[in-house]
Write a protein that holds these residues in place. Structure first.
Motif, PDB file in Angstrom:
ATOM      1  N   LEU A 238      26.662  66.026  -1.841  1.00 42.35           N
ATOM      2  CA  LEU A 238      25.260  65.686  -0.688  1.00 42.35           C
ATOM      3  C   LEU A 238      24.054  65.321  -2.410  1.00 42.35           C
ATOM      4  CD1 LEU A 238      24.633  67.947   1.541  1.00 42.35           C
ATOM      5  CD2 LEU A 238      25.581  65.680   1.732  1.00 42.35           C
ATOM      6  N   LEU A 239      24.464  65.744  -3.642  1.00 41.16           N
ATOM      7  CA  LEU A 239      23.295  64.686  -4.244  1.00 41.16           C
ATOM      8  C   LEU A 239      23.608  63.521  -4.779  1.00 41.16           C
ATOM      9  CD1 LEU A 239      22.483  68.438  -6.278  1.00 41.16           C
ATOM     10  CD2 LEU A 239      21.385  67.378  -4.824  1.00 41.16           C
ATOM     11  N   VAL A 240      24.466  63.182  -4.485  1.00 43.41           N
ATOM     12  CA  VAL A 240      25.051  61.991  -5.158  1.00 43.41           C
ATOM     13  C   VAL A 240      24.134  60.647  -4.299  1.00 43.41           C
ATOM     14  CG1 VAL A 240      26.801  59.625  -4.844  1.00 43.41           C
ATOM     15  CG2 VAL A 240      27.068  62.465  -5.548  1.00 43.41           C
ATOM     16  N   PHE A 241      23.509  61.126  -2.949  1.00 41.92           N
ATOM     17  CA  PHE A 241      22.558  60.049  -2.451  1.00 41.92           C
ATOM     18  C   PHE A 241      21.066  60.273  -3.122  1.00 41.92           C
ATOM     19  CE2 PHE A 241      25.742  61.602   0.252  1.00 41.92           C
ATOM     20  CZ  PHE A 241      26.664  59.910   1.327  1.00 41.92           C
ATOM     21  N   PRO A 242      20.497  61.556  -3.717  1.00 41.27           N
ATOM     22  CA  PRO A 242      19.569  61.032  -3.960  1.00 41.27           C
ATOM     23  C   PRO A 242      19.340  61.063  -5.891  1.00 41.27           C
ATOM     24  CG  PRO A 242      20.044  63.589  -4.083  1.00 41.27           C
ATOM     25  CD  PRO A 242      20.801  63.010  -3.158  1.00 41.27           C
TER      26      PRO A 242
ATOM     27  N   LYS B 271      14.170  64.009  -6.414  1.00 38.36           N
ATOM     28  CA  LYS B 271      14.328  63.116  -5.628  1.00 38.36           C
ATOM     29  C   LYS B 271      15.944  64.223  -4.548  1.00 38.36           C
ATOM     30  CE  LYS B 271      13.331  58.511  -5.372  1.00 38.36           C
ATOM     31  NZ  LYS B 271      12.624  58.149  -4.062  1.00 38.36           N
ATOM     32  N   SER B 272      16.365  64.774  -5.842  1.00 35.72           N
ATOM     33  CA  SER B 272      17.661  65.772  -5.270  1.00 35.72           C
ATOM     34  C   SER B 272      16.770  67.670  -5.019  1.00 35.72           C
ATOM     35  CB  SER B 272      18.519  66.161  -6.553  1.00 35.72           C
ATOM     36  OG  SER B 272      17.716  66.800  -7.486  1.00 35.72           O
TER      37      SER B 272
ATOM     38  N   LYS C 274      23.103  67.352 -16.267  1.00 32.81           N
ATOM     39  CA  LYS C 274      24.831  66.739 -15.301  1.00 32.81           C
ATOM     40  C   LYS C 274      25.274  65.153 -15.176  1.00 32.81           C
ATOM     41  CE  LYS C 274      28.469  69.407 -13.166  1.00 32.81           C
ATOM     42  NZ  LYS C 274      28.610  70.386 -11.901  1.00 32.81           N
ATOM     43  N   VAL C 275      24.186  65.131 -14.828  1.00 31.34           N
ATOM     44  CA  VAL C 275      24.035  63.126 -14.480  1.00 31.34           C
ATOM     45  C   VAL C 275      23.860  62.279 -15.866  1.00 31.34           C
ATOM     46  CG1 VAL C 275      23.816  61.643 -12.806  1.00 31.34           C
ATOM     47  CG2 VAL C 275      23.804  63.391 -11.547  1.00 31.34           C
ATOM     48  N   GLY C 276      22.938  63.274 -16.292  1.00 32.05           N
ATOM     49  CA  GLY C 276      22.680  62.706 -17.472  1.00 32.05           C
ATOM     50  C   GLY C 276      23.652  62.643 -18.658  1.00 32.05           C
TER      51      GLY C 276
END
Length: 140
Positions: free
Chosen positions: A5-9, A50-51, A67-69
């Protein structure tokens, strides 16, 4: 993926970051300059912000943004210097997030814009360690 669900923000933050940077800098934020530093810092602030609505925990949001960065930088085709610059500015953005809790988007942009003016030009990866809370860039 542990937190789908964190993909959306994250996607929302990414889209908004590019909209803001295109308005303020045109295409110049795609170079290794202060505008690029601004983009990476803003991107991380917005991912965290947003997350946070999903995680309800600022540390979890910061961890997610890291993690994303980090993953993004590993898959891009940057030079080692550009990769380190981007990772550095991502980390600075996460620090800014913690300082900007509760601020609106205009205040966030203003804050990072002011910080961008003191971004440091570096020519070696080792130099970045001297600027832990300042953005860095490699070309002016």
């Amino acid at each position: 993926m542990k937190h789908p669900l964190l993909v959306f923000p994250t996607l929302s933050a990414t889209k908004r970051t590019f909209e803001i940077c295109n308005i303020h800098f045109g295409n110049t934020h795609h170079r290794s300059n202060p505008a690029n530093a601004f983009r990476h810092a803003l991107w991380n602030v917005l991912i965290c912000e947003k997350s946070l609505k999903w995680t309800r925990n600022k540390q979890k949001s910061v961890f997610w943004a890291q993690k994303v960065g980090d993953l993004y930088e590993k898959v891009t085709q940057n030079t080692p210097m550009e990769e380190e610059m981007d990772l550095h500015n991502n980390a600075v953005g996460r620090i800014y997030f913690l300082n900007l809790l509760g601020k609106n988007e205009a205040e966030i942009i203003h804050y990072i814009s002011i910080k961008m003016k003191s971004a440091q030009k570096v020519s070696k990866i080792e130099e970045m360690k001297s600027y832990r809370i300042e953005m860095v860039f490699i070309e002016g």
